[in-house]
Design a protein around this motif. Structure first.
Motif, PDB file in Angstrom:
ATOM      1  N   TYR A   1       9.231  -1.523 -28.439  1.00 14.63           N
ATOM      2  CA  TYR A   1       9.546  -1.665 -29.854  1.00 14.63           C
ATOM      3  C   TYR A   1       8.274  -1.381 -30.626  1.00 14.63           C
ATOM      4  O   TYR A   1       7.185  -1.609 -30.124  1.00 14.63           O
ATOM      5  CB  TYR A   1      10.026  -3.081 -30.177  1.00 14.63           C
TER       6      TYR A   1
ATOM      7  N   PHE B   1       5.080  -1.931 -28.822  1.00 13.43           N
ATOM      8  CA  PHE B   1       5.048  -3.216 -28.142  1.00 13.43           C
ATOM      9  C   PHE B   1       6.022  -3.125 -26.983  1.00 13.43           C
ATOM     10  O   PHE B   1       7.203  -2.873 -27.178  1.00 13.43           O
ATOM     11  CB  PHE B   1       5.453  -4.310 -29.143  1.00 13.43           C
TER      12      PHE B   1
ATOM     13  N   VAL C   1       8.357  -4.349 -24.312  1.00 13.46           N
ATOM     14  CA  VAL C   1       9.137  -5.557 -23.991  1.00 13.46           C
ATOM     15  C   VAL C   1       9.586  -5.556 -22.541  1.00 13.46           C
ATOM     16  O   VAL C   1       9.524  -6.573 -21.858  1.00 13.46           O
ATOM     17  CB  VAL C   1      10.357  -5.656 -24.933  1.00 13.46           C
TER      18      VAL C   1
ATOM     19  N   ALA D   1      12.392 -17.251 -19.271  1.00 11.96           N
ATOM     20  CA  ALA D   1      12.102 -18.010 -20.481  1.00 11.96           C
ATOM     21  C   ALA D   1      12.509 -17.198 -21.697  1.00 11.96           C
ATOM     22  O   ALA D   1      12.715 -15.982 -21.615  1.00 11.96           O
ATOM     23  CB  ALA D   1      10.613 -18.337 -20.540  1.00 11.96           C
ATOM     24  N   SER D   2      12.599 -17.868 -22.813  1.00 12.31           N
ATOM     25  CA  SER D   2      12.887 -17.205 -24.077  1.00 12.31           C
ATOM     26  C   SER D   2      11.794 -16.175 -24.363  1.00 12.31           C
ATOM     27  O   SER D   2      10.613 -16.451 -24.188  1.00 12.31           O
ATOM     28  CB  SER D   2      12.949 -18.268 -25.172  1.00 12.31           C
ATOM     29  N   GLY D   3      12.204 -14.964 -24.743  1.00 13.65           N
ATOM     30  CA  GLY D   3      11.227 -13.913 -25.038  1.00 13.65           C
ATOM     31  C   GLY D   3      10.836 -13.062 -23.841  1.00 13.65           C
ATOM     32  O   GLY D   3      10.056 -12.118 -23.972  1.00 13.65           O
ATOM     33  N   SER D   4      11.382 -13.363 -22.660  1.00 11.95           N
ATOM     34  CA  SER D   4      10.984 -12.615 -21.456  1.00 11.95           C
ATOM     35  C   SER D   4      11.629 -11.226 -21.380  1.00 11.95           C
ATOM     36  O   SER D   4      11.251 -10.416 -20.542  1.00 11.95           O
ATOM     37  CB  SER D   4      11.306 -13.427 -20.197  1.00 11.95           C
ATOM     38  N   GLY D   5      12.628 -10.983 -22.225  1.00 10.66           N
ATOM     39  CA  GLY D   5      13.237  -9.651 -22.254  1.00 10.66           C
ATOM     40  C   GLY D   5      14.660  -9.599 -21.706  1.00 10.66           C
ATOM     41  O   GLY D   5      15.217  -8.518 -21.521  1.00 10.66           O
ATOM     42  N   LYS D   6      15.276 -10.767 -21.505  1.00  9.51           N
ATOM     43  CA  LYS D   6      16.615 -10.817 -20.898  1.00  9.51           C
ATOM     44  C   LYS D   6      17.660 -10.090 -21.737  1.00  9.51           C
ATOM     45  O   LYS D   6      18.427  -9.280 -21.226  1.00  9.51           O
ATOM     46  CB  LYS D   6      17.062 -12.281 -20.691  1.00  9.51           C
ATOM     47  N   SER D   7      17.686 -10.407 -23.040  1.00 10.89           N
ATOM     48  CA  SER D   7      18.701  -9.783 -23.894  1.00 10.89           C
ATOM     49  C   SER D   7      18.471  -8.285 -24.000  1.00 10.89           C
ATOM     50  O   SER D   7      19.423  -7.496 -23.967  1.00 10.89           O
ATOM     51  CB  SER D   7      18.693 -10.408 -25.293  1.00 10.89           C
ATOM     52  N   THR D   8      17.205  -7.890 -24.130  1.00 12.02           N
ATOM     53  CA  THR D   8      16.885  -6.464 -24.194  1.00 12.02           C
ATOM     54  C   THR D   8      17.411  -5.754 -22.951  1.00 12.02           C
ATOM     55  O   THR D   8      18.039  -4.696 -23.043  1.00 12.02           O
ATOM     56  CB  THR D   8      15.353  -6.284 -24.312  1.00 12.02           C
TER      57      THR D   8
END
Ligand SMILES: Nc1ncnc2c1ncn2[C@@H]1O[C@H](COP(=O)(O)OP(=O)(O)O)[C@@H](O)[C@H]1O
Ligand SMILES: [Mg+2]
Length: 244
Positions: free
Chosen positions: A11, A18, A20, A39-46
């Protein structure tokens, strides 16, 4: 079913790139039920959005059922997604003004399925989800667990080969979450649909057969769950203890 090779996603934040996802290589076989934990922010949703063809990788190869899909146009992606993939979101993402039935029918509308067949198929799934009596309600009139079941019906209405779920129990209390997990496990067993489920919750991941651990955009390890939890049995047990 899903083959990822060195998938990256960048991104740009304030004009600076950046990264991800930093090179994800992963295979998911047909009929598997896999959890992606991190963890939150680790890139799972991406990662799940790329697998679900809602987004494109910056580099790397993605094969879905042997076909390269990482370079498809937006329109081609939408077509393959409609034919092959069902997606369930944490926030349900139902259309508030449409009825439950219309929400479930929507993917069939995009697929050009005639109205009678649409209705038949949507009713069949609503019945399967125990929601037939709510067909003409609006989503907001339903509980969170019911709304998530509507979203699952919508995800399944096109008979996808791949069902993706991003934190599907994240908005639900633990009992309702257990009900939703029981549903996923039944669908997996009955229909043989391949499921990839994203969660930050260790206890939820243990309903799956395999867990892939994501950290900072990289896979940090994975493990087979030798004895996955069985949501249906756990539900029955809590019912029994409630009646005593
Ligand atoms: N559209 C976007 N633009 C810029 N940064 C993004 C975007 N989507 C996600 N990110 C960033 O990517 C990282 C991973 O996000 P995400 O995949 O949502 O993680 P997770 O689902 O594991 O919480 C986070 O740092 C997030 O801020
Ligand atoms: Mg997320």
């Amino acid at each position: 079913m899903v083959e990822l090779e060195e998938i990256t996603k960048d991104y740009s934040i304030g004009g600076r790139p950046f990264r991800v996802l930093k090179g994800i290589t992963l295979q998911v076989n047909a009929g598997e039920m896999v959890a992606v934990m991190g963890a939150s922010g680790s890139g799972k949703s991406t990662l799940l959005h790329i697998i679900g063809l809602l987004d494109q990788p910056s580099s790397g190869v993605y094969r879905l059922e042997g076909r390269e899909v990482h370079r498809l146009s937006r329109k081609e992606r939408a077509y393959v997604r409609n034919q092959k993939i069902g997606f369930v979101f944490q926030q349900f993402n139902l259309l508030p003004r449409a009825t439950v039935l219309q929400n479930v029918e929507l993917p069939l509308l995009y697929a050009g399925v005639p109205a009678t067949r649409r209705r038949e198929r949507a009713f069949f799934l609503l019945e399967r989800m125990g929601l037939k009596d709510f067909a003409h309600h609006r989503p907001v009139q339903l509980s969170g667990g019911q709304q998530q079941r509507v979203a699952i019906a919508r995800a399944l209405v096109n008979q996808p080969v791949l069902l993706l779920a991003d934190e599907p129990t994240g908005q639900l209390d633990s009992r309702t979450g257990l009900e939703v997990m029981a549903l996923f496990q039944e669908l997996h067993q009955e229909m043989g649909v391949t499921i990839i489920l994203v969660t930050h919750d260790q206890t939820i991941s243990r309903f799956c057969q395999r867990i892939v651990y994501l950290q900072d955009g990289l896979i940090r390890g994975e493990g087979k769950v030798t004895e996955p939890r069985r949501a249906k049995e756990e539900l029955a047990a809590t019912q029994r203890s409630g009646e005593e």
